[in-house]
Design an enzyme around this catalytic site. Structure first.
Site, PDB file in Angstrom:
ATOM      1  N   GLU A  53       0.889  -1.160   0.000  1.00 52.89           N
ATOM      2  CA  GLU A  53       0.000   0.000   0.000  1.00 52.89           C
ATOM      3  C   GLU A  53       0.932   1.215   0.000  1.00 52.89           C
ATOM      4  O   GLU A  53       1.822   1.294   0.853  1.00 52.89           O
ATOM      5  CB  GLU A  53      -0.832  -0.045   1.286  1.00 52.89           C
ATOM      6  CG  GLU A  53      -2.072   0.766   1.215  1.00 52.89           C
ATOM      7  CD  GLU A  53      -2.822   0.782   2.542  1.00 52.89           C
ATOM      8  OE1 GLU A  53      -2.688  -0.172   3.327  1.00 52.89           O
ATOM      9  OE2 GLU A  53      -3.526   1.777   2.775  1.00 52.89           O
ATOM     10  N   ARG A 278       4.723 -12.645   9.792  1.00 51.24           N
ATOM     11  CA  ARG A 278       5.460 -11.436   9.445  1.00 51.24           C
ATOM     12  C   ARG A 278       6.769 -11.395  10.239  1.00 51.24           C
ATOM     13  O   ARG A 278       6.910 -12.031  11.276  1.00 51.24           O
ATOM     14  CB  ARG A 278       4.632 -10.185   9.673  1.00 51.24           C
ATOM     15  CG  ARG A 278       4.165  -9.935  11.075  1.00 51.24           C
ATOM     16  CD  ARG A 278       3.518  -8.540  11.210  1.00 51.24           C
ATOM     17  NE  ARG A 278       2.561  -8.251  10.153  1.00 51.24           N
ATOM     18  CZ  ARG A 278       2.531  -7.121   9.450  1.00 51.24           C
ATOM     19  NH1 ARG A 278       3.396  -6.171   9.663  1.00 51.24           N
ATOM     20  NH2 ARG A 278       1.627  -6.916   8.531  1.00 51.24           N
ATOM     21  N   LYS A 288       4.228   0.894   9.740  1.00 49.55           N
ATOM     22  CA  LYS A 288       4.409   2.160   9.037  1.00 49.55           C
ATOM     23  C   LYS A 288       3.867   3.329   9.850  1.00 49.55           C
ATOM     24  O   LYS A 288       4.403   4.424   9.797  1.00 49.55           O
ATOM     25  CB  LYS A 288       3.724   2.095   7.669  1.00 49.55           C
ATOM     26  CG  LYS A 288       4.578   1.374   6.644  1.00 49.55           C
ATOM     27  CD  LYS A 288       3.916   1.334   5.290  1.00 49.55           C
ATOM     28  CE  LYS A 288       2.926   0.209   5.227  1.00 49.55           C
ATOM     29  NZ  LYS A 288       2.433  -0.062   3.878  1.00 49.55           N
TER      30      LYS A 288
END
Ligand code: ATP
Ligand code: MG
Length: 585
Positions: A53, A278, A288
């Site tokens: 994204e 992850r 982020k």
């Protein structure tokens, strides 16, 4: 908790450096793909994608996903796309798109002509939404965001149907068309999938597919005032691209039934979603949102601050793409979440730079040494080995003269036991040069600080020769004062004090967890003259001090800034640290 995360099927015991990397077993994703190849599912095709994204810069966790997606495609003779999942116009920017592309390329991967954007599919996604409305699988809902949340229920309490759930198809079609035409205010209506408000999976309780948002999109401009949610767009985007294996992180596991539902109702190509754990790294943050906060609050100098785990930060710090790929291969791919200790990443850098970085001499905190028995005008050009790991790298000349500089740390007026470097009356070997003996210590009259050592050198040992089998235990680095170049060095430590700063709640605590000594700037450094030709981004091993990289932003004519990528694996330095040697006076 810090633990290793091995390849599927086995933990990688121990830390880095001991026995090296864990054996690279085939991971469970490769096993699934092999099964599909055997069964003929997807006609033997393998097509993956990396779907960022564009709302921030890529970090080392994304590198894991990039290496996995592009790596699997390479291994099976397939393809991997780069697709931006750009469904949220308020948080996304072109700056991020450009940086992400650059970072993927820098890591060494190529999407060829397959660069896509979910926003390219907005027309198709809209048409499919209309199809779902026609089928009775979607409806326009007039509840506010808060009301939707309130109707949604909890894990233990089923949700309640929206009063708009049974709107006739014709009315839904009309309202959705008018939402799209811009007739309604932001947040006043949504399009929702009509699934099951009592589902044990909250994602299946009539999730929102479209929201009204009068915002310009970085690619589609003002063409749209309704935008698809990530959950509605993601699976269909994969389907459009003919993706076979849609690899994502574990938190999307319970979104899979929803993605499957959309694909089945629409009757379109159905990729296999596969979830993996992850990457979490110790002593840093990865989300982020938190990285953006560090940048916006000025806790770091920007997204490319060398202390951040962003790819632009790691690159500036001196990490090579090879070292990051090697790290990703070592940590493997698993189905359970864990935290990898930062030392794994540092070790990957050492292994790679050990092979490629030329050795040089540089002094971070200089102490003047005068060789009283060497004439003032005498300069001896000594041979120094460029890289003992790489004979082809050859040798270079290093000038040696009467006035030198050594590291302040390499002298003790009152040496503790096992201190084998310079002290009054003692001898030490200068790397590539000769043995010197400290005859006299000169101090500043006012402060009492040691400002100069007056030494003699042994001419018989010059050029590395040591007659009589004489043993001198310590070897130290040095530069010739008259020939050395000034430089600035930036030494880094963990950005956060605790291994798991993600545990720390929002607010002040976040900043309180920062390591106040994560950056140390040393301005008066001196480096050997061969570094005059060092270019931005070049890597060097400063002997005994670590691997350094020329900072591409702050270096310029007359100014060279070296970022320390990582220290050397230097066991005797650690021994001395343990003995708590007092800092130089
Ligand atoms: P963040 O939580 O850092 O904001 P994200 O998941 O929202 O990350 P995306 O841009 O959506 O970021 O991620 C692109 C791809 O990278 C996704 O497939 C995602 O699963 C993967 N990814 C993100 N973070 C990690 C990580 N820490 N380890 C492995 N893969 C990751
Ligand atoms: Mg995401």
């Amino acid at each position: 908790m810090t633990s290793s995360q091995g390849s599927a099927g086995g933990g990688a015991a121990g830390g880095p450096g001991r026995g090296g990397a864990p054996p690279e077993a085939a991971n469970f994703i490769q096993a699934i793909i092999r099964e599909h190849e055997k069964s003929g599912r997807f006609g033997g095709r393998v097509h993956t994608r990396f779907p960022p994204e564009p709302n921030g810069y890529l970090h080392i966790g994304h590198a894991k996903s990039i290496c996995l997606n592009f790596g699997v495609a390479q291994e099976f003779g397939g393809l991997c796309n780069l697709r931006f999942d750009d469904t949220n116009p308020t948080k996304e920017e072109v700056e991020y798109v450009e940086s992400i592309e650059e970072s993927v390329r820098w890591l060494g991967f190529d999407w060829e002509e397959r660069l896509f954007f979910a926003s390219d599919y907005f027309d198709q996604l809209y048409a499919w939404a209309v199809q779902l409305v026609r089928q009775g699988d979607a409806y326009v809902c007039d509840l506010s965001a808060d009301e939707i949340r309130e109707h949604r229920g909890t894990l233990t309490r089923p949700g309640r149907n929206s009063p708009y759930r049974d709107r006739p198809v014709a009315e839904n079609l009309d309202l959705f068309e008018r939402m799209q035409a811009g007739e309604f205010a932001d947040g006043s209506r949504t399009l929702r999938a009509r699934i099951d408000m009592a589902s044990p999976n909250l994602n299946m309780r009539d999730p929102v597919m479209y929201r009204i948002l009068h915002a310009s999109h970085h690619r589609t401009g003002d063409r749209w005032c309704i935008y698809p949610t990530y959950d509605y767009a993601h699976g269909q985007s994969d389907s459009i691209e003919g993706i076979t294996h849609s690899i994502c992180t574990l938190e999307f596991e319970n979104h899979r039934p929803l993605y499957d539902w959309y694909l089945e109702r629409l009757g379109i190509h159905h990729p296999q979603q596969i979830e993996f754990a992850r990457l979490n790294l110790s002593h840093t943050v990865m989300s982020k949102r938190k990285l953006l906060r560090l940048v916006e609050e000025g806790r770091v100098s920007g997204w490319d601050d060398p202390r951040l785990p962003t790819l632009v930060g790691l690159r500036r710090r001196g990490y090579t793409p090879q070292s990051i790929r090697a790290f990703c291969a070592r940590i493997g791919v698993a189905k359970f979440n864990s935290t990898i200790d930062m030392s794994w990443l540092e070790d990957a850098a050492r292994d790679d730079l050990n092979a490629r970085a030329p050795r040089v001499l540089g002094v971070l905190r200089p102490l003047r040494v005068v060789l009283t028995n060497l004439p003032e005008d005498r300069v001896v050009e000594l041979d120094a080995v460029n890289n003992p790991e790489d004979p082809a790298a050859g040798t270079r000349k290093v000038p040696f003269s009467r006035v030198l500089c050594i590291e302040q740390d390499d002298f003790r007026e009152d040496p503790p036991p096992k201190f084998f470097r310079l002290a009054p009356g003692r001898e030490v070997r200068l790397r590539y040069a000769c043995i010197i003996k400290c005859e006299e210590v000169v101090k500043d009259a006012g402060s009492g600080a040691v400002v100069e050592l007056r030494c003699t050198y042994d001419p018989a040992t010059l050029g590395g020769r040591a007659p009589d089998g004489r043993k001198v235990k310590g070897t130290i680095h040095w530069v010739s004062s008259a020939h050395a170049l000034p430089a600035e060095a930036r030494l880094y430590d963990h950005l956060f004090l605790k291994p798991d700063p993600e545990d720390v709640a929002a607010g002040e605590a976040f900043a309180a967890g920062l390591n106040p000594d994560s950056l140390q700037v040393l301005r008066g450094c001196l480096v050997e003259p061969s570094l005059a030709s060092a270019a931005p981004g070049d890597h060097f091993q400063f002997e005994r001090l670590g691997y350094f990289c020329v900072d591409p932003l702050d270096s310029g004519p007359g100014r060279t800034v070296f970022n320390r990528t990582v220290t050397l694996r230097d066991s005797w330095a650690k021994v001395e640290k343990k003995q708590a040697v007092a800092p130089p006076p």
